[in-house]
Scaffold this motif. Structure first.
Motif, mmCIF file in Angstrom:
data_model
loop_
_atom_site.group_PDB
_atom_site.id
_atom_site.type_symbol
_atom_site.label_atom_id
_atom_site.label_comp_id
_atom_site.label_asym_id
_atom_site.label_seq_id
_atom_site.Cartn_x
_atom_site.Cartn_y
_atom_site.Cartn_z
ATOM 1 N N TYR A 80 -70.326 -105.186 -106.904
ATOM 2 C CA TYR A 80 -69.511 -106.430 -107.437
ATOM 3 C C TYR A 80 -68.058 -106.371 -106.779
ATOM 4 N N LEU B 52 -66.661 -120.914 -116.568
ATOM 5 C CA LEU B 52 -67.044 -120.008 -117.361
ATOM 6 C C LEU B 52 -65.946 -119.151 -118.626
ATOM 7 N N TYR C 241 -68.833 -114.259 -104.834
ATOM 8 C CA TYR C 241 -69.039 -113.094 -104.792
ATOM 9 C C TYR C 241 -68.636 -112.569 -103.221
ATOM 10 N N ARG D 292 -78.161 -117.559 -115.940
ATOM 11 C CA ARG D 292 -76.927 -117.666 -115.264
ATOM 12 C C ARG D 292 -76.897 -116.354 -114.110
ATOM 13 N N PRO D 293 -77.831 -116.437 -112.963
ATOM 14 C CA PRO D 293 -78.074 -115.537 -111.978
ATOM 15 C C PRO D 293 -76.664 -115.592 -111.276
ATOM 16 N N GLY D 294 -76.096 -114.125 -110.964
ATOM 17 C CA GLY D 294 -74.850 -113.958 -110.232
ATOM 18 C C GLY D 294 -75.141 -113.070 -109.006
ATOM 19 N N ASN E 250 -77.794 -113.106 -117.563
ATOM 20 C CA ASN E 250 -77.152 -112.847 -116.303
ATOM 21 C C ASN E 250 -78.381 -112.403 -115.415
ATOM 22 N N SER E 251 -77.738 -111.618 -114.231
ATOM 23 C CA SER E 251 -78.901 -111.177 -113.328
ATOM 24 C C SER E 251 -79.742 -110.010 -114.120
ATOM 25 N N MET F 156 -74.233 -118.571 -109.929
ATOM 26 C CA MET F 156 -72.913 -118.428 -110.350
ATOM 27 C C MET F 156 -72.249 -117.818 -108.905
ATOM 28 N N LYS G 293 -68.673 -117.998 -108.474
ATOM 29 C CA LYS G 293 -67.254 -117.466 -108.951
ATOM 30 C C LYS G 293 -66.899 -116.529 -107.877
ATOM 31 N N HIS H 79 -73.259 -113.617 -123.561
ATOM 32 C CA HIS H 79 -73.160 -112.751 -122.438
ATOM 33 C C HIS H 79 -73.302 -111.254 -122.903
HETATM 34 C C1 LIG Z 1 -70.520 -113.610 -113.794
HETATM 35 C C2 LIG Z 1 -71.163 -113.952 -115.018
HETATM 36 C C3 LIG Z 1 -72.520 -114.226 -114.782
HETATM 37 C C4 LIG Z 1 -73.403 -113.610 -113.843
HETATM 38 O O1 LIG Z 1 -73.393 -112.255 -114.066
HETATM 39 P P1 LIG Z 1 -74.335 -111.307 -112.855
HETATM 40 O O2 LIG Z 1 -74.289 -110.105 -113.516
HETATM 41 O O3 LIG Z 1 -73.364 -111.305 -111.740
HETATM 42 O O4 LIG Z 1 -75.592 -111.924 -112.764
HETATM 43 C C5 LIG Z 1 -73.226 -114.631 -115.877
HETATM 44 N N1 LIG Z 1 -72.785 -115.054 -117.016
HETATM 45 C C6 LIG Z 1 -71.187 -115.297 -117.207
HETATM 46 C C7 LIG Z 1 -70.558 -115.826 -118.069
HETATM 47 C C8 LIG Z 1 -70.467 -114.760 -116.230
HETATM 48 O O5 LIG Z 1 -69.206 -114.523 -116.159
#
Ligand SMILES: *Cc1c(COP(=O)(O)O)cnc(C)c1O
Length: 364
Positions: free
Chosen positions: A348, A80, A39, A215-217, A199-200, A33, A35, A161
């Protein structure tokens, strides 16, 4: 000749964090991710550092995706939040952007677009976050409608999510998983399909949530989404070191105050170092007296209000302090999470709102 306030970005740490995400869920794919300017780390450079490992990237909106595509990023890019207006579907089809479809307006835009190649659709299900996505009971209808459209590529991804995956004790994640499995069980999945949830926090702590795409951010940038220690999160390597330097040192008597509003008064004769970083650089103005700052690697307390371009730190307990000495606001030795906790926010936010005024310097 330059202001010493910089964010040093360690590309090797970024790659190591990505490899950790990939190794935890080795049978599936991880999509970084990027976006909000990755970060705050610089989206283009982050995509570059991960170019030979990442199968695709995720951004919030088409503007972010176009900027990356124009700068030469080759991978598919997932939007997203999908489209905000109808014309974005054609741009997405031309540019290999994947579209999240979260509501009937977005669905109609895809179905009625005049495009000559199909787009890859990620169909969002609301399993409990209650922010975006279709209701679990409606998924079947929308899935079938999209599946039979020539505008939609054969392989659709059904996604959801997590709201509370950062809370290791919460029951909500299991409930969302159950809701997801239940709602997709009714789909006719004979044509290609895939799923995506984690996600993370999901990747690090909820292996049950692994599906075809992760979907790691936040974890990629080396910071833990948890407020407690966690085995996998403890292996992350902070990517950003936010640093500056001392530009003035003075000695004040007990009873003297420091900074705007004079909200800190010395209880003893004190040495005060002024650092050239402030809220105009993304250092949070809410940081209270006592927030740690590393001076030559040693923790010292912030004293006085954060100004736009400066902060003041009590260095009385250090042996020697000079103009030009290094100050670290956050990095591997002082996590952004720790600073954020002092400021009643999360890492974040501190990372994503770092302004362009702070030069990013890429190493490794
Ligand atoms: C931002 C986002 C993520 C990543 O989330 P993190 O907590 O940063 O890993 C994953 N999926 C979606 C839909 C997001 O908007």
């Amino acid at each position: 000749m330059a202001r010493p306030t910089v964010a040093i970005i360690d590309r090797q740490a970024l790659r190591d964090n990505f490899m950790l995400a990939q190794s935890l869920a080795p049978d599936s794919q991880s999509m970084p991710m990027v976006k909000a300017n990755a970060y705050g780390h610089g989206a283009l450079e982050v995509c570059g550092a991960l170019a030979d490992m990442a199968p695709a990237f995720g951004v919030a909106c088409i503007e972010e995706a176009i900027a990356l595509r124009e700068a030469g990023v080759k991978q598919p890019i997932l939007l997203l939040e999908g489209t905000f207006s109808k014309d974005e579907v054609a741009i997405a089809a031309q540019n290999d952007f994947w579209l999240m479809v979260e509501n009937t307006v977005q669905k109609e835009a895809v179905l009625t677009a005049s495009i000559d190649r199909p787009v890859i659709v990620w169909l969002g299900v609301d399993t409990g976050m209650h922010r975006l996505g279709f209701q679990p009971g409606e998924i079947n209808t929308h899935f079938n409608e999209l599946k039979t459209s020539n505008n939609v590529a054969e392989t659709m991804v059904i996604a959801s999510h997590f709201a509370c995956a950062d809370d290791l004790q919460s029951k909500a994640t299991d409930e969302q998983l159950e809701c997801f499995d239940q709602s997709v069980s009714s789909l006719d999945l004979s044509s290609g399909h895939a799923f995506s949830l984690a996600n993370s926090a999901g990747i690090l702590a909820w292996p049950k949530s692994y599906r075809d795409w992760q979907r790691p951010g936040y974890m990629l940038y080396g910071n833990s989404p948890f407020s407690v220690n966690q085995e996998n999160a403890d292996q992350l390597k902070p990517v950003m070191t936010f640093e500056s330097a001392i530009i003035s040192v003075r000695h004040i008597a007990a009873g003297e105050s420091v900074g705007y509003t004079a909200n800190w008064t010395a209880q003893r004769a004190s040495s005060i170092a002024t650092i050239t970083v402030g809220y105009g650089d993304g250092y949070p103005r809410q940081a209270p007296n006592g927030t740690p700052v590393l001076i030559n690697g040693v923790r010292c307390p912030l004293v006085g209000r954060v100004s736009m371009d400066m902060i003041t730190v009590d260095v009385t307990d250090l042996d020697s302090v000079n103009i030009g000495d290094k100050a670290t606001l956050w990095g591997p030795q002082l996590t952004v999470n720790e600073v954020a906790a002092f400021c009643d926010t999360i890492g974040y936010e501190l990372l994503t709102r770092m302004p362009a005024r702070v030069p990013r310097i890429y190493i490794n």
